[in-house]
Motif scaffolding. Structure first.
Motif, PDB file in Angstrom:
ATOM      1  N   SER A   1       8.934   5.095  -8.911  1.00  0.00           N
ATOM      2  CA  SER A   1       8.192   5.675 -10.019  1.00  0.00           C
ATOM      3  C   SER A   1       8.791   7.052 -10.317  1.00  0.00           C
ATOM      4  CB  SER A   1       6.723   5.816  -9.618  1.00  0.00           C
ATOM      5  OG  SER A   1       6.046   6.630 -10.551  1.00  0.00           O
ATOM      6  N   ALA A   2       8.675   7.466 -11.577  1.00  0.00           N
ATOM      7  CA  ALA A   2       9.111   8.820 -11.919  1.00  0.00           C
ATOM      8  C   ALA A   2       8.151   9.835 -11.311  1.00  0.00           C
ATOM      9  CB  ALA A   2       9.146   8.965 -13.435  1.00  0.00           C
ATOM     10  N   ASP A   3       7.039   9.354 -10.817  1.00  0.00           N
ATOM     11  CA  ASP A   3       5.932  10.192 -10.363  1.00  0.00           C
ATOM     12  C   ASP A   3       5.542   9.743  -8.942  1.00  0.00           C
ATOM     13  OD1 ASP A   3       3.731  11.896 -10.581  1.00  0.00           O
ATOM     14  OD2 ASP A   3       2.486  10.406 -11.597  1.00  0.00           O
ATOM     15  N   GLU A   4       6.555   9.540  -8.087  1.00  0.00           N
ATOM     16  CA  GLU A   4       6.332   8.989  -6.739  1.00  0.00           C
ATOM     17  C   GLU A   4       5.517   9.983  -5.899  1.00  0.00           C
ATOM     18  OE1 GLU A   4       6.540   6.078  -4.933  1.00  0.00           O
ATOM     19  OE2 GLU A   4       7.965   5.385  -6.412  1.00  0.00           O
ATOM     20  N   PRO A   5       4.423   9.545  -5.272  1.00  0.00           N
ATOM     21  CA  PRO A   5       3.652  10.453  -4.410  1.00  0.00           C
ATOM     22  C   PRO A   5       4.489  11.092  -3.305  1.00  0.00           C
ATOM     23  CG  PRO A   5       2.410   8.435  -4.814  1.00  0.00           C
ATOM     24  CD  PRO A   5       3.759   8.235  -5.433  1.00  0.00           C
ATOM     25  N   VAL A   6       5.559  10.408  -2.841  1.00  0.00           N
ATOM     26  CA  VAL A   6       6.349  10.975  -1.736  1.00  0.00           C
ATOM     27  C   VAL A   6       6.921  12.352  -2.106  1.00  0.00           C
ATOM     28  CG1 VAL A   6       8.572   9.881  -2.317  1.00  0.00           C
ATOM     29  CG2 VAL A   6       8.037  10.416   0.063  1.00  0.00           C
ATOM     30  N   LEU A   7       7.093  12.591  -3.415  1.00  0.00           N
ATOM     31  CA  LEU A   7       7.620  13.906  -3.827  1.00  0.00           C
ATOM     32  C   LEU A   7       6.666  15.025  -3.429  1.00  0.00           C
ATOM     33  CD1 LEU A   7       8.903  12.861  -7.363  1.00  0.00           C
ATOM     34  CD2 LEU A   7      10.289  13.345  -5.331  1.00  0.00           C
ATOM     35  N   TRP A   8       5.386  14.680  -3.243  1.00  0.00           N
ATOM     36  CA  TRP A   8       4.375  15.666  -2.846  1.00  0.00           C
ATOM     37  C   TRP A   8       4.057  15.565  -1.348  1.00  0.00           C
ATOM     38  CZ3 TRP A   8       3.481  19.317  -6.341  1.00  0.00           C
ATOM     39  CH2 TRP A   8       3.838  19.023  -7.660  1.00  0.00           C
ATOM     40  N   MET A   9       4.839  14.772  -0.636  1.00  0.00           N
ATOM     41  CA  MET A   9       4.619  14.616   0.799  1.00  0.00           C
ATOM     42  C   MET A   9       5.767  15.225   1.598  1.00  0.00           C
ATOM     43  SD  MET A   9       3.340  10.701   0.599  1.00  0.00           S
ATOM     44  CE  MET A   9       1.782  10.419   1.352  1.00  0.00           C
ATOM     45  N   ILE A  10       6.764  15.761   0.887  1.00  0.00           N
ATOM     46  CA  ILE A  10       7.882  16.405   1.573  1.00  0.00           C
ATOM     47  C   ILE A  10       7.797  17.907   1.355  1.00  0.00           C
ATOM     48  CG2 ILE A  10       9.436  14.420   1.566  1.00  0.00           C
ATOM     49  CD1 ILE A  10      10.724  15.454  -0.967  1.00  0.00           C
ATOM     50  N   ARG A  11       8.394  18.649   2.294  1.00  0.00           N
ATOM     51  CA  ARG A  11       8.274  20.108   2.232  1.00  0.00           C
ATOM     52  C   ARG A  11       9.175  20.690   1.141  1.00  0.00           C
ATOM     53  NH1 ARG A  11       8.086  20.688   7.640  1.00  0.00           N
ATOM     54  NH2 ARG A  11      10.347  20.718   7.673  1.00  0.00           N
ATOM     55  N   ASP A  12      10.359  20.094   0.975  1.00  0.00           N
ATOM     56  CA  ASP A  12      11.335  20.643   0.027  1.00  0.00           C
ATOM     57  C   ASP A  12      11.586  19.618  -1.088  1.00  0.00           C
ATOM     58  OD1 ASP A  12      13.467  21.641  -1.353  1.00  0.00           O
ATOM     59  OD2 ASP A  12      14.706  22.055   0.417  1.00  0.00           O
ATOM     60  N   GLN A  13      10.925  19.854  -2.233  1.00  0.00           N
ATOM     61  CA  GLN A  13      11.065  18.868  -3.334  1.00  0.00           C
ATOM     62  C   GLN A  13      12.500  18.783  -3.853  1.00  0.00           C
ATOM     63  OE1 GLN A  13       8.250  19.286  -6.533  1.00  0.00           O
ATOM     64  NE2 GLN A  13       6.663  18.201  -5.405  1.00  0.00           N
ATOM     65  N   ARG A  14      13.295  19.850  -3.613  1.00  0.00           N
ATOM     66  CA  ARG A  14      14.676  19.800  -4.103  1.00  0.00           C
ATOM     67  C   ARG A  14      15.559  18.910  -3.225  1.00  0.00           C
ATOM     68  NH1 ARG A  14      16.256  25.775  -6.336  1.00  0.00           N
ATOM     69  NH2 ARG A  14      14.511  25.975  -7.785  1.00  0.00           N
ATOM     70  N   ALA A  15      14.994  18.400  -2.143  1.00  0.00           N
ATOM     71  CA  ALA A  15      15.731  17.400  -1.351  1.00  0.00           C
ATOM     72  C   ALA A  15      15.762  16.066  -2.094  1.00  0.00           C
ATOM     73  CB  ALA A  15      15.064  17.222   0.007  1.00  0.00           C
ATOM     74  N   ALA A  16      14.937  15.970  -3.126  1.00  0.00           N
ATOM     75  CA  ALA A  16      14.849  14.708  -3.874  1.00  0.00           C
ATOM     76  C   ALA A  16      15.509  14.858  -5.243  1.00  0.00           C
ATOM     77  CB  ALA A  16      13.389  14.311  -4.044  1.00  0.00           C
ATOM     78  N   ARG A  17      16.282  13.865  -5.610  1.00  0.00           N
ATOM     79  CA  ARG A  17      16.873  13.793  -6.960  1.00  0.00           C
ATOM     80  C   ARG A  17      16.257  12.598  -7.668  1.00  0.00           C
ATOM     81  NH1 ARG A  17      17.851  18.109  -7.179  1.00  0.00           N
ATOM     82  NH2 ARG A  17      19.618  19.291  -6.453  1.00  0.00           N
ATOM     83  N   VAL A  18      15.825  12.821  -8.892  1.00  0.00           N
ATOM     84  CA  VAL A  18      15.146  11.763  -9.640  1.00  0.00           C
ATOM     85  C   VAL A  18      15.836  11.616 -10.996  1.00  0.00           C
ATOM     86  CG1 VAL A  18      12.953  11.072 -10.690  1.00  0.00           C
ATOM     87  CG2 VAL A  18      12.929  12.327  -8.533  1.00  0.00           C
ATOM     88  N   ALA A  19      16.405  10.453 -11.250  1.00  0.00           N
ATOM     89  CA  ALA A  19      17.013  10.198 -12.568  1.00  0.00           C
ATOM     90  C   ALA A  19      16.265   9.028 -13.205  1.00  0.00           C
ATOM     91  CB  ALA A  19      18.488   9.855 -12.418  1.00  0.00           C
ATOM     92  N   THR A  20      15.618   9.298 -14.319  1.00  0.00           N
ATOM     93  CA  THR A  20      14.752   8.256 -14.893  1.00  0.00           C
ATOM     94  C   THR A  20      15.461   7.451 -15.996  1.00  0.00           C
ATOM     95  OG1 THR A  20      13.844   9.794 -16.494  1.00  0.00           O
ATOM     96  CG2 THR A  20      12.624   9.526 -14.432  1.00  0.00           C
ATOM     97  N   SER A  21      14.923   6.258 -16.178  1.00  0.00           N
ATOM     98  CA  SER A  21      15.460   5.367 -17.198  1.00  0.00           C
ATOM     99  C   SER A  21      14.347   4.432 -17.675  1.00  0.00           C
ATOM    100  CB  SER A  21      16.588   4.570 -16.538  1.00  0.00           C
ATOM    101  OG  SER A  21      17.187   3.737 -17.456  1.00  0.00           O
ATOM    102  N   ASP A  22      14.483   3.904 -18.899  1.00  0.00           N
ATOM    103  CA  ASP A  22      13.512   2.919 -19.392  1.00  0.00           C
ATOM    104  C   ASP A  22      13.513   1.712 -18.455  1.00  0.00           C
ATOM    105  OD1 ASP A  22      16.281   2.626 -20.912  1.00  0.00           O
ATOM    106  OD2 ASP A  22      15.446   0.632 -20.644  1.00  0.00           O
ATOM    107  N   HIS A  23      12.370   1.073 -18.299  1.00  0.00           N
ATOM    108  CA  HIS A  23      12.383  -0.095 -17.415  1.00  0.00           C
ATOM    109  C   HIS A  23      11.663  -1.310 -18.020  1.00  0.00           C
ATOM    110  CE1 HIS A  23      11.795  -1.873 -13.137  1.00  0.00           C
ATOM    111  NE2 HIS A  23      12.824  -2.381 -13.756  1.00  0.00           N
TER     112      HIS A  23
END
Ligand SMILES: CC(C)(COP(=O)(O)OP(=O)(O)OC[C@H]1O[C@@H](n2cnc3c(N)ncnc32)[C@H](O)[C@@H]1OP(=O)(O)O)[C@@H](O)C(=O)NCCC(=O)NCCS
Length: 434
Positions: free
Chosen positions: A300-322
């Motif tokens: 998801s573009a809005d994955e809860p795991v992004l709020w479960m990690i200490r450093d959000q910049r450890a995650a890269r998110v590239a979105t696309s139509d699905h």
């Protein structure tokens, strides 16, 4: 609904016949006919020739679909169709409900027969057949985002290619768990024991589609082993304290050739029916030894795991139509979801195919349920069916569509009213490709 029994669309049949082409259905129990159709389908997606194992898999798991082809009797091998499409009906989850949707897949036209209207005949044939059968929605996932807007489809969910640097992410412990446990299971056990949780998770996720046996078995590596992919799939299941399966992840390890401590986890499929299962599976993945990266390309573009990690910049998110949706019956589709705010709106819908054209009054009651009727009133908003289909699940803002000239606001404030009403309590998501 058994879509195989529905008649072929006369308009498309005549259009193809006028070009010397024959439109027809394939009987899934006729192995030779299915093998020829599979050959065309694989070729259309630049895949290799299907072997007997792949054809058997198809005949066992997909033959219930409506399998349509187009043949050119003037070519050296007239047995192999020059175009393919397959469809079936499944439940599309909506905010607060679900709607039957005519899923379309395997759209191919041989490169020797391209750009002479064959795909148009196939697509319009599918849409007219679905509408005549009373199916309110059509849906698909696409190879190219440029093809389907002209047929009234709009992208209604986003998917994210999510990549997390595990050493940097840091897990923020969840407040409490349900004392469940994780265990490896074989693809066969996953296939047999996790379908229920996957169906429960899909039912609560607007935009998700009832998974069919074919995709389910392939995603957990139970079948579809032509390229020996399933040999490298590991499946971990999460059971709650009562022993009920509540989450599952199927993943593969990709080695770094120069450093054994730097594997990448490629998630093929992850689904959780509870928040505890979700947290346990992601924590497990992010804490694996000999791993530096976890990648999941249907996140998801809005994955809860992004709020479960200490450093959000450890995650890269590239979105696309699905997930692309195409409303066929405006009243049935709009009444098949609940809404975020009460109120009334009049929508003027334009549809080149005609099935959705009209002015509709949407009235949302205090409990979020809706009633839709056609009206002679002047519309508050006008838009085409592709835009309405894109907005349907609440993934986009109507104001953005106004700025992009995809929607015309004829009554002041109507776009923000539509936003308040169409808002979804959960971020829309489709959990697989079909
Ligand atoms: C995409 C594909 C099915 C199109 O088939 P086709 O018979 O050449 O398409 P048509 O001649 O019926 O074209 C219909 C319309 O779509 C447009 N179109 C076709 N392919 C397109 C593409 N790849 N990108 C953008 N527009 C495309 C045409 O220009 C035409 O537009 P118009 O009628 O509005 O002027 C075919 O090229 C194909 O098989 N591609 C490879 C497999 C694939 O990607 N399939 C789609 C799976 S989701």
């Amino acid at each position: 609904m058994d879509t195989r029994r529905l008649p072929l669309d006369r308009i498309s049949s005549d259009a193809l016949a006028a070009s010397g082409l024959r439109y027809g259905l394939v009987d899934g129990s006729d192995r030779d006919a299915l093998a020829a159709w599979d050959e065309a389908d694989s070729r259309g997606f630049h895949d290799r020739r299907p072997d007997p194992e792949a054809i058997t898999e198809h005949s066992q798991h997909v033959a219930h679909r409506r399998i349509t082809g187009v043949w050119d009797d003037g070519i050296p091998d007239p047995h192999v169709p020059v175009a393919t499409v397959a469809s079936w009906v499944g439940a599309l989850s909506t905010p607060g409900g679900s709607v039957p949707s005519w899923a379309i897949s395997s759209v191919t036209v041989a490169p020797t027969h391209r750009r002479r209207g064959v795909a148009r005949a196939l697509l319009e044939g599918e849409l007219r057949t679905a509408a005549a059968a009373g199916i309110p929605m059509a849906s698909l996932t696409v190879s190219e985002a440029t093809i389907y807007g002209r047929f009234g489809f709009g992208p209604a969910t986003l998917s994210a290619d999510l990549s997390v640097e595990t050493k940097r992410a840091g897990w923020v412990p969840a407040a409490s768990g349900d004392n469940g446990r994780l265990a490896f299971v074989s693809p066969q056990i996953a296939y047999e024991s996790c379908r229920g949780l996957v169906d429960r998770a899909a039912a609560g996720t607007p935009g998700d589609f009832e998974i069919d046996d074919y995709h389910w078995g392939r995603l957990v590596g139970h079948f579809g082993d032509r390229d020996k992919r399933s040999a490298s799939i590991r499946v971990v299941r999460y059971d709650d304290a009562a022993g009920e399966p509540q989450g599952v992840v199927a993943y593969r390890m990709v080695a770094d050739k120069t450093d054994f401590t730097k594997h990448t986890v490629e998630i093929d499929y992850i689904r959780a029916a509870t928040d505890d299962a979700y947290a346990a599976l992601w924590k497990y993945l992010l804490e694996l030894d000999l791993v530096t990266n976890v990648r999941y390309d249907v996140a998801s573009a809005d994955e809860p795991v992004l709020w479960m990690i200490r450093d959000q910049r450890a995650a890269r998110v590239a979105t696309s139509d699905h997930h692309w949706l195409r409303i066929l019956d405006v009243k049935a589709a709009l009444e098949a979801r609940t809404y975020g705010a009460p109120g009334a709106l009049t929508l003027g819908i334009d549809d080149r195919l005609g099935t959705a054209t009209g002015v509709y009054r949407l009235e949302v009651a205090a409990d979020g349920s809706a009633e839709v009727s056609t009206t002679d009133d002047a519309p508050d908003l006008t838009l085409d069916v592709a835009s309405l289909s894109a907005l349907y699940l609440g993934a986009w803002r109507a104001s953005t569509f106004v700025h992009a000239a995809r929607l015309v606001e004829r009554t002041d404030g109507a776009a923000s009213r539509l936003d308040a009403m169409f808002r979804s309590p959960e971020t829309p998501l489709l959990s697989f490709w079909y």
